[in-house]
Scaffold this active site. Structure first.
Site, PDB file in Angstrom:
ATOM      1  N   SER A   1      47.782  36.432  42.943  1.00 23.62           N
ATOM      2  CA  SER A   1      49.071  36.763  42.318  1.00 23.62           C
ATOM      3  C   SER A   1      50.158  36.232  43.244  1.00 23.62           C
ATOM      4  CB  SER A   1      49.190  38.290  42.209  1.00 23.62           C
ATOM      5  OG  SER A   1      50.510  38.694  41.929  1.00 23.62           O
TER       6      SER A   1
ATOM      7  N   TYR B   1      48.114  46.874  45.466  1.00 18.44           N
ATOM      8  CA  TYR B   1      47.990  45.577  44.792  1.00 18.44           C
ATOM      9  C   TYR B   1      48.377  44.439  45.745  1.00 18.44           C
ATOM     10  CZ  TYR B   1      48.463  42.314  40.803  1.00 18.44           C
ATOM     11  OH  TYR B   1      48.329  41.272  39.917  1.00 18.44           O
TER      12      TYR B   1
HETATM   13  P1  NAD Z   1      44.516  42.659  31.731  1.00 18.90           P
HETATM   14  O1  NAD Z   1      44.689  44.137  31.923  1.00 18.90           O
HETATM   15  O2  NAD Z   1      44.918  42.021  30.459  1.00 18.90           O
HETATM   16  O3  NAD Z   1      43.002  42.249  32.014  1.00 18.90           O
HETATM   17  C1  NAD Z   1      42.265  42.807  33.044  1.00 18.90           C
HETATM   18  C2  NAD Z   1      40.806  42.535  32.769  1.00 18.90           C
HETATM   19  O4  NAD Z   1      40.037  43.163  33.818  1.00 18.90           O
HETATM   20  C3  NAD Z   1      40.316  43.169  31.448  1.00 18.90           C
HETATM   21  O5  NAD Z   1      39.328  42.354  30.884  1.00 18.90           O
HETATM   22  C4  NAD Z   1      39.715  44.490  31.929  1.00 18.90           C
HETATM   23  O6  NAD Z   1      38.753  45.023  31.037  1.00 18.90           O
HETATM   24  C5  NAD Z   1      39.093  44.031  33.229  1.00 18.90           C
HETATM   25  N1  NAD Z   1      38.804  45.129  34.144  1.00 18.90           N
HETATM   26  C6  NAD Z   1      39.643  46.086  34.618  1.00 18.90           C
HETATM   27  N2  NAD Z   1      38.956  46.925  35.410  1.00 18.90           N
HETATM   28  C7  NAD Z   1      37.672  46.484  35.447  1.00 18.90           C
HETATM   29  C8  NAD Z   1      36.495  46.930  36.092  1.00 18.90           C
HETATM   30  N3  NAD Z   1      36.487  48.026  36.877  1.00 18.90           N
HETATM   31  N4  NAD Z   1      35.359  46.236  35.888  1.00 18.90           N
HETATM   32  C9  NAD Z   1      35.330  45.138  35.077  1.00 18.90           C
HETATM   33  N5  NAD Z   1      36.430  44.675  34.446  1.00 18.90           N
HETATM   34  C10 NAD Z   1      37.581  45.341  34.633  1.00 18.90           C
HETATM   35  O7  NAD Z   1      45.284  42.028  32.963  1.00 18.90           O
HETATM   36  P2  NAD Z   1      45.713  40.523  33.298  1.00 18.90           P
HETATM   37  O8  NAD Z   1      47.183  40.546  33.456  1.00 18.90           O
HETATM   38  O9  NAD Z   1      45.075  39.532  32.415  1.00 18.90           O
HETATM   39  O10 NAD Z   1      45.112  40.431  34.777  1.00 18.90           O
HETATM   40  C11 NAD Z   1      44.047  39.585  35.145  1.00 18.90           C
HETATM   41  C12 NAD Z   1      44.171  39.238  36.612  1.00 18.90           C
HETATM   42  O11 NAD Z   1      45.360  38.502  36.818  1.00 18.90           O
HETATM   43  C13 NAD Z   1      44.254  40.468  37.527  1.00 18.90           C
HETATM   44  O12 NAD Z   1      43.527  40.217  38.705  1.00 18.90           O
HETATM   45  C14 NAD Z   1      45.740  40.547  37.832  1.00 18.90           C
HETATM   46  O13 NAD Z   1      45.992  41.157  39.052  1.00 18.90           O
HETATM   47  C15 NAD Z   1      46.106  39.073  37.858  1.00 18.90           C
HETATM   48  N6  NAD Z   1      47.530  38.799  37.667  1.00 18.90           N
HETATM   49  C16 NAD Z   1      48.171  39.177  36.543  1.00 18.90           C
HETATM   50  C17 NAD Z   1      49.517  38.869  36.401  1.00 18.90           C
HETATM   51  C18 NAD Z   1      50.310  39.226  35.179  1.00 18.90           C
HETATM   52  O14 NAD Z   1      51.534  39.054  35.196  1.00 18.90           O
HETATM   53  N7  NAD Z   1      49.702  39.688  34.115  1.00 18.90           N
HETATM   54  C19 NAD Z   1      50.190  38.192  37.423  1.00 18.90           C
HETATM   55  C20 NAD Z   1      49.485  37.822  38.560  1.00 18.90           C
HETATM   56  C21 NAD Z   1      48.152  38.123  38.672  1.00 18.90           C
END
Ligand code: NAD
Length: 262
Positions: free
Chosen positions: A144, A157
């Site tokens: 991130s 985080y």
């Molecule tokens: P999201 O909530 O849409 O997806 C998260 C995914 O992780 C889902 O498939 C969920 O079921 C899975 N998950 C959560 N806990 C779990 C567990 N204990 N075991 C297995 N699967 C699990 O979120 P997202 O925004 O798509 O995030 C995905 C990644 O991207 C994360 O690592 C997040 O930190 C990172 N990220 C997101 C953003 C953003 O703005 N959305 C920005 C930077 C980084």
């Protein structure tokens, strides 16, 4: 992307958001896909079948909980047994918790560290021997902007994502002489359920509508004032998996609309 045709890719947390975007991109390039994540079983089965049908690849699903090391190891072993190898590993599963440090629940700290950081240690440790044996591999850790800079109220985080960038560098060094690479991608705001929850909490706390809360959220951090799209992150993963990506290792690549240019 002919180098990816027939490769086996595991994307953790791919039932939603960024992970699903990456799974679509890899399947589009011809990878067989192992999905992982939580959600409604019928919806997940529909996602799995849709990817298989749309892209003509084989797909499997693991419900392994990324906070459980034994389940993580079993997921990797099962994927290798099912498909014969694991060539592309994308560590994407992640959760967020927002609170000042004095009020940050211990249990949330442990969960964020386990799912956002330790899960990547366990998947990499399990998947690397096979990659070394076959002489090729791609490991992509979804960190991130919070792996590069901090933000208030996100102690766990920010700590986990900075550490994930550190882990990325060590794995890159340990595999530098092989055809395995390990990189971190550092997205800014992406419109996914994880961010929706933060927008809704902000709207509720300030008594404003979600449209204004969205503008405020972007305005504080992301100069482009646009969300990064999951497909763009998928395309960056494809680049890292391409022959052109073979010398790119140990990097933390921002895709953040200018956030970390501040
Ligand atoms: P999201 O909530 O849409 O997806 C998260 C995914 O992780 C889902 O498939 C969920 O079921 C899975 N998950 C959560 N806990 C779990 C567990 N204990 N075991 C297995 N699967 C699990 O979120 P997202 O925004 O798509 O995030 C995905 C990644 O991207 C994360 O690592 C997040 O930190 C990172 N990220 C997101 C953003 C953003 O703005 N959305 C920005 C930077 C980084």
């Amino acid at each position: 992307m002919s180098t990816l045709k027939g490769r086996i890719a595991l994307v953790t947390g791919s039932t939603s958001g960024i992970g699903l975007g990456i799974a679509h991109a890899l399947a589009g390039a011809g990878c067989h896909i192992v999905l992982n994540g939580f959600g409604d079983k019928t919806e997940i089965e529909a996602l799995r079948a849709d990817i298989a049908q749309r892209f003509g690849v084989q797909t499997a699903y693991s419900d392994a909980d990324m906070s459980q090391p034994a389940a993580i190891r079993a997921m990797v072993t099962d994927a290798q047994a099912l498909f014969g190898s694991l060539d592309v590993l994308v560590n994407n599963a992640g959760i967020q918790h927002v609170a000042p440090i004095e009020e940050f629940p211990d249990e949330r700290w442990d969960a964020v560290l386990a799912i956002n950081l330790s899960s990547a240690f366990h998947t990499i440790k399990s998947a690397l021997p096979g990659m070394r044996q076959r002489g090729w591999g791609r490991i992509v850790n979804i960190a991130s902007t919070h792996g590069l800079v901090g933000s208030a109220q996100k102690a766990a985080y920010v700590a986990a994502k900075h550490a994930l960038v550190g882990l990325t560098k060590v794995v890159a060094l340990e595999t530098a002489e092989t055809l395995i690479t390990c990189n971190a991608i550092c997205p800014g705001w992406v419109d996914t359920p994880l961010v929706r929850r933060q927008i809704e909490a902000r709207a509720q706390a300030q008594g404003i509508d979600t449209e204004l809360a969205t503008r405020e959220l972007l305005g504080e951090k992301q100069p482009s004032m646009r969300f990064v799209q999951p497909e763009h992150i998928g395309d960056l993963v494809l680049f890292l998996c391409s022959p052109a990506g073979s010398s790119l290792t140990g990097a933390a690549l921002p895709i953040d609309g200018g956030w970390t240019a501040h």
